[in-house]
Design a protein around this motif. Structure first.
Motif, PDB file in Angstrom:
ATOM      1  N   LYS A  78      -8.278  -4.892   5.374  1.00 11.92           N
ATOM      2  CA  LYS A  78      -9.735  -4.839   5.179  1.00 11.92           C
ATOM      3  C   LYS A  78     -10.100  -4.118   3.884  1.00 11.92           C
ATOM      4  N   LEU A  79      -9.415  -3.025   3.634  1.00 11.80           N
ATOM      5  CA  LEU A  79      -9.699  -2.268   2.414  1.00 11.80           C
ATOM      6  C   LEU A  79      -9.499  -3.148   1.184  1.00 11.80           C
ATOM      7  N   ARG A  80      -8.450  -3.935   1.254  1.00 14.83           N
ATOM      8  CA  ARG A  80      -8.152  -4.835   0.164  1.00 14.83           C
ATOM      9  C   ARG A  80      -9.276  -5.851  -0.014  1.00 14.83           C
ATOM     10  N   GLU A  81      -9.682  -6.371   1.143  1.00 11.21           N
ATOM     11  CA  GLU A  81     -10.731  -7.382   1.111  1.00 11.21           C
ATOM     12  C   GLU A  81     -11.993  -6.850   0.430  1.00 11.21           C
ATOM     13  N   PHE A  82     -12.282  -5.574   0.661  1.00 10.65           N
ATOM     14  CA  PHE A  82     -13.509  -5.015   0.085  1.00 10.65           C
ATOM     15  C   PHE A  82     -13.230  -4.130  -1.110  1.00 10.65           C
ATOM     16  N   GLY A  83     -12.163  -4.477  -1.827  1.00 12.71           N
ATOM     17  CA  GLY A  83     -11.873  -3.805  -3.092  1.00 12.71           C
ATOM     18  C   GLY A  83     -11.719  -2.297  -2.963  1.00 12.71           C
ATOM     19  N   TRP A  84     -11.189  -1.841  -1.844  1.00 19.60           N
ATOM     20  CA  TRP A  84     -10.935  -0.420  -1.604  1.00 19.60           C
ATOM     21  C   TRP A  84     -12.217   0.409  -1.647  1.00 19.60           C
ATOM     22  N   ASN A  85     -13.314  -0.236  -1.345  1.00 20.78           N
ATOM     23  CA  ASN A  85     -14.582   0.485  -1.239  1.00 20.78           C
ATOM     24  C   ASN A  85     -14.697   1.035   0.184  1.00 20.78           C
ATOM     25  N   ILE A  86     -14.585   2.373   0.292  1.00 20.19           N
ATOM     26  CA  ILE A  86     -14.488   3.006   1.607  1.00 20.19           C
ATOM     27  C   ILE A  86     -15.762   2.796   2.441  1.00 20.19           C
ATOM     28  N   SER A  87     -16.923   3.036   1.790  1.00 19.95           N
ATOM     29  CA  SER A  87     -18.170   2.939   2.563  1.00 19.95           C
ATOM     30  C   SER A  87     -18.347   1.535   3.114  1.00 19.95           C
ATOM     31  N   LYS A  88     -18.122   0.588   2.230  1.00 16.78           N
ATOM     32  CA  LYS A  88     -18.325  -0.798   2.630  1.00 16.78           C
ATOM     33  C   LYS A  88     -17.372  -1.189   3.761  1.00 16.78           C
ATOM     34  N   THR A  89     -16.086  -0.833   3.576  1.00 14.82           N
ATOM     35  CA  THR A  89     -15.104  -1.178   4.592  1.00 14.82           C
ATOM     36  C   THR A  89     -15.462  -0.532   5.923  1.00 14.82           C
ATOM     37  N   ALA A  90     -15.807   0.759   5.868  1.00 15.88           N
ATOM     38  CA  ALA A  90     -16.151   1.483   7.094  1.00 15.88           C
ATOM     39  C   ALA A  90     -17.305   0.782   7.794  1.00 15.88           C
ATOM     40  N   ASN A  97     -14.108   8.883   9.817  1.00 17.48           N
ATOM     41  CA  ASN A  97     -12.953   8.411  10.600  1.00 17.48           C
ATOM     42  C   ASN A  97     -11.998   7.596   9.729  1.00 17.48           C
ATOM     43  N   LEU A  98     -12.589   6.783   8.867  1.00 19.34           N
ATOM     44  CA  LEU A  98     -11.746   5.973   7.988  1.00 19.34           C
ATOM     45  C   LEU A  98     -10.920   6.878   7.059  1.00 19.34           C
ATOM     46  N   TYR A  99     -11.578   7.904   6.531  1.00 18.81           N
ATOM     47  CA  TYR A  99     -10.835   8.842   5.679  1.00 18.81           C
ATOM     48  C   TYR A  99      -9.669   9.482   6.444  1.00 18.81           C
ATOM     49  N   LYS A 100      -9.979   9.844   7.677  1.00 13.23           N
ATOM     50  CA  LYS A 100      -8.942  10.482   8.504  1.00 13.23           C
ATOM     51  C   LYS A 100      -7.755   9.539   8.674  1.00 13.23           C
ATOM     52  N   LYS A 101      -8.069   8.269   8.918  1.00 16.44           N
ATOM     53  CA  LYS A 101      -6.999   7.280   9.117  1.00 16.44           C
ATOM     54  C   LYS A 101      -6.169   7.090   7.841  1.00 16.44           C
ATOM     55  N   LEU A 102      -6.861   7.085   6.705  1.00 17.51           N
ATOM     56  CA  LEU A 102      -6.147   6.910   5.437  1.00 17.51           C
ATOM     57  C   LEU A 102      -5.116   8.012   5.273  1.00 17.51           C
ATOM     58  N   GLU A 103      -5.547   9.218   5.659  1.00 12.98           N
ATOM     59  CA  GLU A 103      -4.630  10.330   5.513  1.00 12.98           C
ATOM     60  C   GLU A 103      -3.496  10.224   6.534  1.00 12.98           C
ATOM     61  N   ARG A 153      -2.742   0.234  11.042  1.00 17.36           N
ATOM     62  CA  ARG A 153      -2.539   0.477   9.614  1.00 17.36           C
ATOM     63  C   ARG A 153      -2.646  -0.831   8.822  1.00 17.36           C
ATOM     64  N   ALA A 154      -1.957  -1.848   9.333  1.00 13.86           N
ATOM     65  CA  ALA A 154      -1.974  -3.130   8.625  1.00 13.86           C
ATOM     66  C   ALA A 154      -3.394  -3.685   8.535  1.00 13.86           C
ATOM     67  N   PHE A 155      -4.128  -3.530   9.642  1.00 14.30           N
ATOM     68  CA  PHE A 155      -5.505  -4.014   9.681  1.00 14.30           C
ATOM     69  C   PHE A 155      -6.363  -3.296   8.630  1.00 14.30           C
ATOM     70  N   LEU A 156      -6.231  -1.968   8.591  1.00 19.41           N
ATOM     71  CA  LEU A 156      -7.035  -1.195   7.651  1.00 19.41           C
ATOM     72  C   LEU A 156      -6.728  -1.581   6.203  1.00 19.41           C
ATOM     73  N   VAL A 157      -5.442  -1.699   5.897  1.00 25.33           N
ATOM     74  CA  VAL A 157      -5.062  -2.046   4.526  1.00 25.33           C
ATOM     75  C   VAL A 157      -5.644  -3.400   4.156  1.00 25.33           C
ATOM     76  N   ALA A 173       0.801  -1.208   0.000  1.00 28.60           N
ATOM     77  CA  ALA A 173       0.000   0.000   0.000  1.00 28.60           C
ATOM     78  C   ALA A 173       0.840   1.267   0.000  1.00 28.60           C
ATOM     79  N   GLY A 174       2.098   1.146  -0.235  1.00 34.72           N
ATOM     80  CA  GLY A 174       2.941   2.340  -0.320  1.00 34.72           C
ATOM     81  C   GLY A 174       3.869   2.427   0.855  1.00 34.72           C
ATOM     82  N   VAL A 175       4.479   3.581   0.997  1.00 34.66           N
ATOM     83  CA  VAL A 175       5.459   3.747   2.048  1.00 34.66           C
ATOM     84  C   VAL A 175       4.786   3.555   3.403  1.00 34.66           C
ATOM     85  N   ALA A 176       5.344   2.710   4.217  1.00 31.63           N
ATOM     86  CA  ALA A 176       4.773   2.525   5.544  1.00 31.63           C
ATOM     87  C   ALA A 176       4.976   3.802   6.334  1.00 31.63           C
ATOM     88  N   SER A 177       4.147   4.002   7.356  1.00 28.56           N
ATOM     89  CA  SER A 177       4.288   5.229   8.121  1.00 28.56           C
ATOM     90  C   SER A 177       5.663   5.255   8.772  1.00 28.56           C
TER      91      SER A 177
END
Ligand SMILES: Nc1ncnc2c1ncn2[C@@H]1O[C@H](COP(=O)(O)OP(=O)(O)OP(=O)(O)O)[C@@H](O)[C@H]1O
Ligand SMILES: [Mg+2]
Length: 464
Positions: free
Chosen positions: A427-439, A448-454, A421-425, A399-403
């Motif tokens: 889950k996001l992957r599992e749901f095809g990066w669909n934010i609403s669904k993952t949230a 909150n999920l958007y905030k975490k992504l940032e 972070r690992a958990f979010l990535v 998912a890119g540069v780790a924090s």
């Protein structure tokens, strides 16, 4: 330990007097009645300072002095003589005695010489230790085929003027390799100038690299010589070259093409003869694809590309590195070198090395500091490193540069963030990066999920 002082004199009365003076002041005193005996005692007892009589039957003082200096040049020597002539004094000075005192001995002079000599000896030793530490710190250690191949590339690239681009993850040894190339090059006696392109604010990097004239911009109160000029006839190491702005990239390209620089605020060009070595932990091809790095500059830089594989792909290097770091640590800290049991080495091989060799070095040091035992066991290692279970660690990588630095977390807070972070990535992957669904699934508000992504700099895979 008390400083130990050797007195070499053929007159028993002098030896007695010296012993009295020195022991009274708390020094350890060693005595020798002849030059030959003096050499033997010096070798066996490694004193901190020597008082040496000139006129002795057999080996005379000057001869002893020159032999002492031959075996231990850090050892301070005071020449003592009743027959002080300026020529002997000069000769003694030339041979490296740091003081010359005359008989009859004055207690004050003796003690004064002792204080100065002991101090001098410890300074000389410290210098020597620093020097060897510096030299050995630059050694490249490893048995793996990958590392041997790199050493061969270094050997071939070094004597040329070709630009070298070193690629590899954080902590794999890019800087070490750059220095090795410089040291093995014809420019070894000239400067190695390092510039960390990521650490210098964008507004300043051009003036760092190319210099500026006085008044070139607000705040330029003095003129400044740029790094390229400083490196003239030597090597410049452009570290983190993937982090240069487009404008700086254009200017660097020009230096590579024309071999000249222009200070900011000056129309004059200055010829420079600089060998360029660059390094980055970014994937430059990807940076090019995304329009962040100039392709023409990439070609200029990568005349000789050297790819340094991460430690996890060359686990054979671990035993040698551990031994090397242990030896270095014990030398620097005056400790008996500890050993790592086969179980401990095994545990190290099974650990996850995100920070690569730098992290391995830190772990070895931590283990040596925490343990007083002579043998470090597998359990000790397991308490310090986490085994490579990779809880979605692959996901966070993709998912890119780790924090942060990409190193494994050391504090509880870092660990919490890292796992979140690992958990979010995951889950996001599992749901095809669909934010609403993952949230929805992980039961948190979308905002909150958007905030975490940032916060964790998480970007959808295959984006852009
Ligand atoms: N083969 C090796 N043998 C001995 N020490 C090594 C080796 N490789 C790396 N090291 C040591 O590991 C540490 C990290 O190396 P270095 O600074 O060269 O890595 P780097 O790739 O430049 O890292 P970064 O990308 O974080 O700047 C240094 O202390 C270096 O001396
Ligand atoms: Mg580096």
């Amino acid at each position: 330990m008390k400083p130990r002082i050797l007195v070499v004199d053929d007159e028993p009365a002098i030896r007695d007097t010296m012993r009295m003076i020195l022991e009274y002041e708390g020094y350890d005193v060693l005595l020798a009645g002849s030059g030959q005996e003096g050499l033997t005692v010096a070798e066996r007892e490694t004193p901190d300072l020597v008082f040496l009589d000139i006129k002795m039957p057999g080996l005379d003082g000057l001869e002893v002095l020159s032999r002492l200096r031959g075996t231990n040049e850090a050892l301070p020597v005071v020449i003592v003589s009743a027959h002080g002539s300026t020529t002997t004094a000069l000769e003694a000075g030339r041979l490296g005695a740091f003081r010359f005192i005359e008989k009859p001995l004055s207690k004050d002079y003796v003690l004064d010489a002792v204080r100065e000599g002991v101090e001098l000896g410890s300074l000389r030793r410290e210098n020597r230790t620093l020097r060897t530490a510096l030299e050995t710190k630059q050694q490249m250690v490893g048995e793996s085929g990958a590392l041997k191949q790199i050493m061969e590339q270094v050997r071939r690239a070094a004597p040329t003027n070709a630009t070298v681009l070193i690629l590899g993850e954080s902590g794999v040894g890019k800087e070490l390799i750059a220095r090795a190339i410089h040291k093995a090059s014809l420019r070894a006696k000239e400067r190695f100038v390092q510039v960390n392109c990521a650490a210098i604010p964008e507004e300043l990097i051009e003036s760092e690299l190319f210099g500026h004239e006085r008044g070139a911009f607000t705040g330029a109160t003095e003129k400044q010589t740029g790094k390229f000029e400083q490196a003239d006839r030597g090597t410049i190491f452009l570290d983190e070259v993937g982090d240069m702005s487009a404008k700086t990239q254009a200017k660097v390209l020009r230096v590579l093409q024309e071999g000249e620089v222009e200070r900011l605020g000056s129309a004059r060009t200055i010829k420079v003869d600089v060998r360029v070595i660059a390094a980055t932990n970014k994937d430059l091809e990807e940076e090019i694809a995304e329009g962040r790095f100039r392709e023409d500059l990439y070609f200029r830089l990568s005349v000789i590309p050297i790819s340094v594989p991460p430690l996890r792909e060359r686990l054979e290097d671990i035993p040698g590195l551990v031994q090397y770091f242990t030896a270095q640590f014990s030398r620097e800290n005056n400790r008996r070198p500890a050993k790592f049991s086969p179980g401990a080495i095994d545990a190290l091989r099974r650990a996850r090395w995100r920070g690569n060799i730098r992290e391995l070095r830190n772990v070895v040091e931590r283990l040596l500091i925490m343990s007083d035992r002579e043998v470090i066991e597998g359990e000790d290692v397991q308490q310090v490193v986490r085994p490579d279970t990779r809880p979605a660690a692959g996901a966070s990588e993709a998912a890119g540069v780790a924090s942060g630095s990409g190193a494994r977390p050391t504090t509880l807070r870092e660990f919490k963030e890292w796992s979140e972070r690992a958990f979010l990535v995951d889950k996001l992957r599992e749901f095809g990066w669909n934010i609403s669904k993952t949230a929805d699934v992980i039961d948190t508000p979308r905002s909150n999920l958007y905030k975490k992504l940032e916060q964790y700099n998480i970007k959808p895979e295959g984006d852009g």
